[in-house]
Design a protein around this motif. Structure first.
Motif, short mmCIF file in Angstrom:
data_model
loop_
_atom_site.label_atom_id
_atom_site.label_comp_id
_atom_site.label_asym_id
_atom_site.label_seq_id
_atom_site.Cartn_x
_atom_site.Cartn_y
_atom_site.Cartn_z
N MET A 151 0.81 -1.22 0.00
CA MET A 151 0.00 0.00 0.00
C MET A 151 0.85 1.27 0.00
SD MET A 151 -2.84 -1.29 -0.36
CE MET A 151 -2.18 -2.87 -0.92
N ALA A 192 -5.02 4.87 0.32
CA ALA A 192 -4.56 3.68 1.04
C ALA A 192 -5.67 2.65 1.19
CB ALA A 192 -4.03 4.09 2.42
N TYR A 196 -6.08 -0.93 -0.64
CA TYR A 196 -6.16 -2.17 0.13
C TYR A 196 -7.38 -3.00 -0.29
CZ TYR A 196 -6.83 -5.41 3.98
OH TYR A 196 -7.03 -6.55 4.71
#
Length: 461
Positions: A151, A192, A196
Motif C-alpha cells: 500500500m 490507502a 487495500y
C-alpha cells in the motif's frame, strides 16, 4: 519468452551473471572504516554519541531528550513539542474534553497557532471539501488498473498521478503549495484504503467494498468507517486511532522522511514529487515499517515463551534475540531504543496509557501485561550487553502495532497509517522550506579513491 518462463519470472530473475556483477559492486564499494575517523565524517549524519548533525533550523517541532546538569548534557525524560506546545498537553487537552484532535493539531502544525472554534470548523470543512475532490474514476483507472500488495507503493503512485490532474502542478508559490498539501492530506486515507480493498479483491478474491468519506465525521472516524465492511466502530476505537494520528504527525526536521522532504523541496520541484520521495523513505523498515517488525517479534515471543508472566523465561528469550540466536537473528529487540530518546519516548508513554484501556475493552489484558514485562526487562538486558550504552526505552513503535492490531487494522496498512498522519508534518516542513527560500541542500562527500590512468579497451583484462 523462452524457457517456459512467465514474464514475471523472467523480469525478477537474478541470473548468475547478475550475481557476479553484484559481487563486483560489493568489492568496489567498500571503504576503510578508519577513513571516516581520519576525515571526521559523521556516518548517518550522527556523531559517535548518536547526536544528529545540525543541518537547519525549524519552528515546526522540537524533540527534547536531554538536560544540562552541572554544565553537562545528560539524558532526560523525552518531550515532543509541536510549535512549542508539549504533545502531552495537546493530547490531554482534547482528550479530556471528549474531542478528536487530528484536525486541531494539523491546523497548529500548518499555521503555527491553535485554532479557535470557528477556525477549527472552517478547517474541518476545507479537509472535507478536498476529500470530495477525489478525481472521478480514479479508483477504476489508476488504483484498480495495477493493483499492488504494497500500500505504500499505491500511495506513492497515486500521489504522483495527481500531478496529471493539476493544471498548476509546478507552481511552487505558497498559496498553490498549501492547496496541494491540503488535497494530499485529505485524499491519502482514500488512496490507502481503496488500494487495500483492490488488493483484497484481486489477490485474495474478497468482495470489493468502496465507502465514501462522510463530511460530518472526524478524520479518524472516516478511516474506520471507510475501512470496515459494516462501517461500524466504537467511540474508544476512533479516539485511540485519532491519538495515534496525532502522535505520528510530526517528529522534528531530522527524521529520515522529513529530511528527505526538505532536501527534495529545496530543489524547487513539485509537491507530488516531494510527497512521493518522503513516502519512499518512510516505507523502509528502519523508519516507518518498524512497528511491523515489533508485531512479528511479539508473535515469535508468544510462540516460544510458555509462561508470559515468568520474568526469567521472558528475559532468557530476549537474551537469545539480542545474541542473534532467535527470531530474525538481527540481534535487535524491536521497539526498544530510539536514536534520540533514552529515558522515555513521550509518544510511547501516551500511547501505552490509552492502549491499556483498549486492551481491557478487547479482552487482551494478558498480552498488554507481556508488553509491559518486555518494556521493563529489555533495557536491562541491552545495558548488560552494550559497550556504548546511552540508555534505551520503549519507543512509539513498540505499542503502535499492538494498538493497530486491537483496532483490527490490516498489517498492510500499518505504515500507510503512519504516512497519512505524517503527511501533515511533511506539509509543514515543505511550506517552511519554501517560505524561507533557502539554498538547495547539498552536503559534501569526500572522494577517497586514487586517480588512475585511462587504459585503452584492447589493453584491458
Amino acid at each position: 519468452m523462452g524457457n517456459d518462463k512467465t514474464y514475471e519470472e523472467a523480469y525478477t530473475e537474478i541470473t548468475p551473471e547478475m550475481m557476479e556483477l553484484a559481487r563486483l559492486c560489493e568489492r568496489t564499494d567498500q571503504i576503510d572504516p578508519a577513513l571516516y575517523t581520519k576525515y571526521d565524517v559523521k556516518p548517518g549524519l550522527r556523531d559517535l554519541n548518536g547526536k544528529g548533525v545540525v543541518a537547519g533550523l525549524t519552528e515546526v517541532s522540537r524533540v527534547q531528550a536531554k538536560k544540562i546538569v552541572d554544565g553537562k548534557e545528560v539524558p532526560d525524560a523525552g518531550h515532543l513539542y509541536y510549535r512549542g506546545r508539549n504533545i502531552e498537553d495537546l493530547v490531554r487537552g482534547f482528550a479530556s474534553e471528549g474531542r478528536y484532535g487530528y484536525e486541531e493539531v494539523a491546523y497548529l502544525l500548518l499555521f503555527g497557532e491553535l485554532p479557535d472554534q470557528n477556525q477549527l470548523g472552517r478547517f474541518h470543512d476545507i479537509l472535507a471539501r478536498n476529500q470530495s475532490l477525489f478525481p472521478q474514476n480514479f479508483v477504476r483507472d489508476i488504483i484498480m488498473t495495477a493493483p499492488s500488495s504494497d500500500m505504500m507503493n499505491v500511495l506513492a503512485r497515486s500521489i504522483l498521478t495527481l500531478y496529471s490532474y493539476d493544471a498548476s502542478a509546478d507552481d511552487i508559490s505558497l498559496p498553490n503549495v498549501l492547496r496541494q498539501c491540503l488535497q494530499v492530506i485529505a485524499m491519502m486515507p482514500m488512496f490507502a484504503i481503496y488500494g487495500y480493498r483492490t488488493y483484497q479483491h484481486y489477490y485474495l478474491g474478497k468482495s470489493l467494498v468502496i465507502r465514501q468519506p462522510k463530511p460530518e465525521l472526524s478524520f479518524a472516524e472516516n478511516i474506520l468507517q471507510m475501512l470496515r465492511k459494516d462501517g461500524k466502530y466504537t467511540d474508544l476505537e476512533a479516539r485511540l486511532l485519532d491519538i495515534c494520528l496525532v502522535l505520528h504527525m510530526e517528529h522534528g526536521g531530522g527524521n529520515n522522511s522529513t529530511f528527505t522532504d526538505r532536501v527534495v523541496t529545496s530543489s524547487g520541484t513539485d509537491s507530488y514529487s516531494v510527497f512521493a520521495a518522503a513516502l519512499g523513505s518512510l516505507k523502509g523498515p528502519r523508519h516507518g515499517g518498524a512497528n511491523l517488525k515489533v508485531m512479528q517479534m511479539m508473535a515469535d515471543i508468544k510462540e516460544n515463551v510458555k509462561d508470559w508472566t515468568d520474568k526469567d523465561e521472558v528475559a532468557a528469550y530476549l537474551t537469545k534475540i539480542l545474541n542473534k540466536d532467535a527470531f530474525d537473528h538481527s540481534g535487535l529487540i524491536y521497539g526498544i531504543g530510539h536514536a534520540v530518546y533514552s529515558i522515555s519516548d513521550p509518544r510511547a508513554v501516551i500511547l501505552e496509557r490509552f492502549a491499556k484501556q483498549l486492551s481491557e475493552e478487547k479482552g487482551r489484558a494478558e498480552e498488554m501485561a507481556l508488553y509491559h514485562l518486555i518494556e521493563e526487562t529489555a533495557p536491562r538486558i541491552i545495558a548488560s550487553k552494550s559497550r556504548m550504552y546511552k540508555g534505551v526505552s520503549a519507543n512509539v513503535d513498540f505499542f503502535s502495532g499492538f494498538v493497530y492490531d486491537m483496532l483490527d487494522l490490516p498489517r498492510e496498512l500499518y505504515t500507510p497509517i503512519f504516512a497519512i498522519a505524517r503527511s501533515v508534518g511533511w506539509s509543514a516542513h515543505r511550506l517552511e522550506e519554501l517560505a524561507r527560500r533557502g539554498k538547495i541542500i547539498r552536503p559534501a562527500y569526500i572522494a577517497v579513491h586514487d586517480n588512475v590512468d585511462y587504459v585503452p579497451l584492447g589493453q584491458r583484462g
